[in-house]
Design an enzyme around this catalytic site. Structure first.
Site, PDB file in Angstrom:
ATOM      1  N   LYS A   1       0.847  -1.202   0.000  1.00 17.65           N
ATOM      2  CA  LYS A   1       0.000   0.000   0.000  1.00 17.65           C
ATOM      3  C   LYS A   1       0.885   1.255   0.000  1.00 17.65           C
ATOM      4  O   LYS A   1       0.625   2.225  -0.710  1.00 17.65           O
ATOM      5  CB  LYS A   1      -0.937  -0.022   1.220  1.00 17.65           C
ATOM      6  CG  LYS A   1      -1.988  -1.111   1.123  1.00 17.65           C
ATOM      7  CD  LYS A   1      -2.803  -1.348   2.390  1.00 17.65           C
ATOM      8  CE  LYS A   1      -3.721  -2.564   2.161  1.00 17.65           C
ATOM      9  NZ  LYS A   1      -4.599  -2.886   3.287  1.00 17.65           N
TER      10      LYS A   1
ATOM     11  N   GLN B   1      -4.993  -1.916   9.695  1.00 16.77           N
ATOM     12  CA  GLN B   1      -4.848  -3.201   9.014  1.00 16.77           C
ATOM     13  C   GLN B   1      -5.403  -4.326   9.892  1.00 16.77           C
ATOM     14  O   GLN B   1      -5.126  -4.390  11.093  1.00 16.77           O
ATOM     15  CB  GLN B   1      -3.359  -3.434   8.676  1.00 16.77           C
ATOM     16  CG  GLN B   1      -3.092  -4.655   7.828  1.00 16.77           C
ATOM     17  CD  GLN B   1      -3.630  -4.555   6.393  1.00 16.77           C
ATOM     18  OE1 GLN B   1      -3.852  -3.466   5.875  1.00 16.77           O
ATOM     19  NE2 GLN B   1      -3.854  -5.688   5.771  1.00 16.77           N
TER      20      GLN B   1
ATOM     21  N   ASP C   1     -11.285   2.314   4.102  1.00 17.48           N
ATOM     22  CA  ASP C   1     -11.644   0.903   3.929  1.00 17.48           C
ATOM     23  C   ASP C   1     -13.153   0.729   3.787  1.00 17.48           C
ATOM     24  O   ASP C   1     -13.619  -0.354   3.461  1.00 17.48           O
ATOM     25  CB  ASP C   1     -11.215   0.126   5.181  1.00 17.48           C
ATOM     26  CG  ASP C   1      -9.908  -0.602   5.025  1.00 17.48           C
ATOM     27  OD1 ASP C   1      -9.586  -1.003   3.903  1.00 17.48           O
ATOM     28  OD2 ASP C   1      -9.226  -0.771   6.049  1.00 17.48           O
TER      29      ASP C   1
HETATM   30  N1  GUN Z   1      -6.704  -7.161   5.878  1.00 19.17           N
HETATM   31  C1  GUN Z   1      -6.818  -7.821   4.698  1.00 19.17           C
HETATM   32  N2  GUN Z   1      -7.342  -7.021   3.751  1.00 19.17           N
HETATM   33  C2  GUN Z   1      -7.560  -5.824   4.337  1.00 19.17           C
HETATM   34  C3  GUN Z   1      -8.092  -4.593   3.851  1.00 19.17           C
HETATM   35  O1  GUN Z   1      -8.482  -4.426   2.683  1.00 19.17           O
HETATM   36  N3  GUN Z   1      -8.154  -3.593   4.779  1.00 19.17           N
HETATM   37  C4  GUN Z   1      -7.766  -3.758   6.072  1.00 19.17           C
HETATM   38  N4  GUN Z   1      -7.889  -2.722   6.912  1.00 19.17           N
HETATM   39  N5  GUN Z   1      -7.275  -4.892   6.540  1.00 19.17           N
HETATM   40  C5  GUN Z   1      -7.171  -5.918   5.676  1.00 19.17           C
END
Ligand code: GUN
Length: 292
Positions: free
Chosen positions: A53, A97, A122
Site C-alpha cells: 500500500k 490493518q 476501507d
Molecule cells: N486485511 C486484509 N485485507 C484488508 C483490507 O483491505 N483492509 C484492512 N484494513 N485490513 C485488511
C-alpha cells in the site's frame, strides 16, 4: 478461457489516480492526499500488505504514513491515536490493518468506528457500510470494488446473472454481494453453515470465493463458462495459492483470476482511488465562500 491480469488493470487505475493527483494538487501547489496505515502487532502478512500500500502511494504521488504499533497496544491508546488522526486536517484517509491481535480483536468494532466516516478509506465503519448497503455510498471496501472492476473490464454483463459469493466478511463477501445486487445480479451469499454448497456453486454464472481455504473449489463446483474470481491468498509450503484449484478449474470457466496477480493488486489500486476520493470530498467541504 481468459486469465484476467489484475496487475495490468491495477496499473491503469493507479496511472489514472497519479494523473489526477498531479493535475489537481501537485501542479497547483495544493496539499496532496495523505493515507495513514496502522499495523498493530507482528502479523507477517499484514506487513507485506501494508508495504504494498505504501509503495502504491509513492507511485501515485500520495503521501503515506505507516505506524507500526506493538502487539500489547491498549484499546485506549489506539482510540486516542485515531482521534488525533481524525483531527489532523492533513490526513485524508485512515486504515487499521486487519486482523488485530487477539486481545484487541474483541474491541474491533469500537476501534474501526472511531475512525471518522469521512476518513474511513476501507469503508468499514457502520455509517459507511450502511450507506453502501442503502445504495448511496461514495466508496466501497477496496476488494469488493476491485472485483466489480474486473467484471467490468472484461465487459461481462452482470445484469440478471446468478452470482454465488462464498464468504460473508464485511471486507469482501457482504460488500461485494451488495454491489452485485445493485447491478441487478441475483446473489446467493454462502458461508460455513451453507447446505449443498457444491450444487449452489454449479448454478453460478459468477463465482466469487473469499474463504481462506487453499484450492477448495474444484472443477465439479464450476458451471461451464462461469466467471470465477478467487479472493483467497493462502500461504502454503508450495507458495501462495488461492481458494480455487486453478489448474482443475481453468478449462471449465470462461474467465478466472490468478493468485497471485488477480484480485490482490486491484485491492491496493482501489485503495488509492478511495484515498483520492475522500481527499477530494474533504477539500470540497472546506471550500470557502467568497463573500466580497
Ligand atoms: N486485511 C486484509 N485485507 C484488508 C483490507 O483491505 N483492509 C484492512 N484494513 N485490513 C485488511
Amino acid at each position: 478461457m481468459s486469465v484476467t491480469n489484475g496487475k495490468e488493470l491495477a496499473k491503469e487505475i493507479k496511472e489514472n489516480v497519479k494523473k489526477k493527483v498531479y493535475e489537481n494538487y501537485i501542479s497547483k501547489n495544493r496539499d496532496v492526499p495523505c493515507l495513514v496505515c496502522i499495523i498493530v502487532g507482528d502479523d507477517k502478512a499484514s506487513k507485506v500488505y501494508v508495504n504494498s500500500k505504501k509503495k502504491a502511494c509513492e507511485e501515485c504521488g500520495i503521501k503515506s504514513l505507516v505506524y507500526q504499533l506493538p502487539a500489547d497496544t491498549t484499546k485506549e491508546f489506539l482510540l486516542d491515536f485515531l482521534n488525533k488522526l481524525n483531527a489532523d486536517k492533513t490526513v485524508s484517509g485512515i486504515l487499521v490493518q486487519l486482523p488485530l491481535p487477539e486481545k484487541l480483536d474483541k474491541d474491533r468494532d469500537e476501534i474501526i468506528n472511531t475512525i471518522l466516516p469521512s476518513k474511513d478509506v476501507d469503508c468499514l465503519t457502520h455509517e459507511n457500510l450502511g450507506r453502501l448497503f442503502a445504495g448511496v455510498g461514495t466508496i466501497a471496501p477496496c476488494t469488493a470494488t476491485g472485483i466489480i472492476k474486473i467484471l467490468e473490464h472484461e465487459k461481462f454483463d452482470i445484469d440478471g446473472k446468478d452470482a454465488v459469493v462464498i464468504g460473508r466478511s464485511l471486507l469482501v463477501g457482504k460488500s461485494v454481494s451488495s454491489l452485485l445486487q445493485s447491478k441487478n445480479a441475483t446473489v446467493t451469499n454462502c458461508h460455513s453453515h451453507t447446505k449443498n454448497l457444491k450444487e449452489k456453486c454449479q448454478n453460478a454464472d459468477i463465482l466469487i470465493v473469499a474463504v481462506g481455504k487453499p484450492k477448495m473449489i474444484k472443477k465439479d463446483f464450476v458451471k461451464d463458462g462461469a466467471f470465477v474470481i478467487d479472493v483467497g491468498i493462502n500461504r502454503t509450503e508450495n507458495g501462495l495459492v488461492g481458494d480455487v484449484d486453478f489448474e482443475s478449474v481453468k478449462d471449465k470457466c470462461s474467465y478466472i483470476t490468478p493468485v497471485p496477480g488477480g484480485v490482490g493488486p486491484l485491492t491496493v489500486a482501489c485503495l488509492m482511488e478511495n484515498t483520492l476520493l475522500l481527499h477530494e470530498k474533504a477539500k470540497e467541504n472546506t471550500k470557502c465562500v467568497n463573500l466580497e
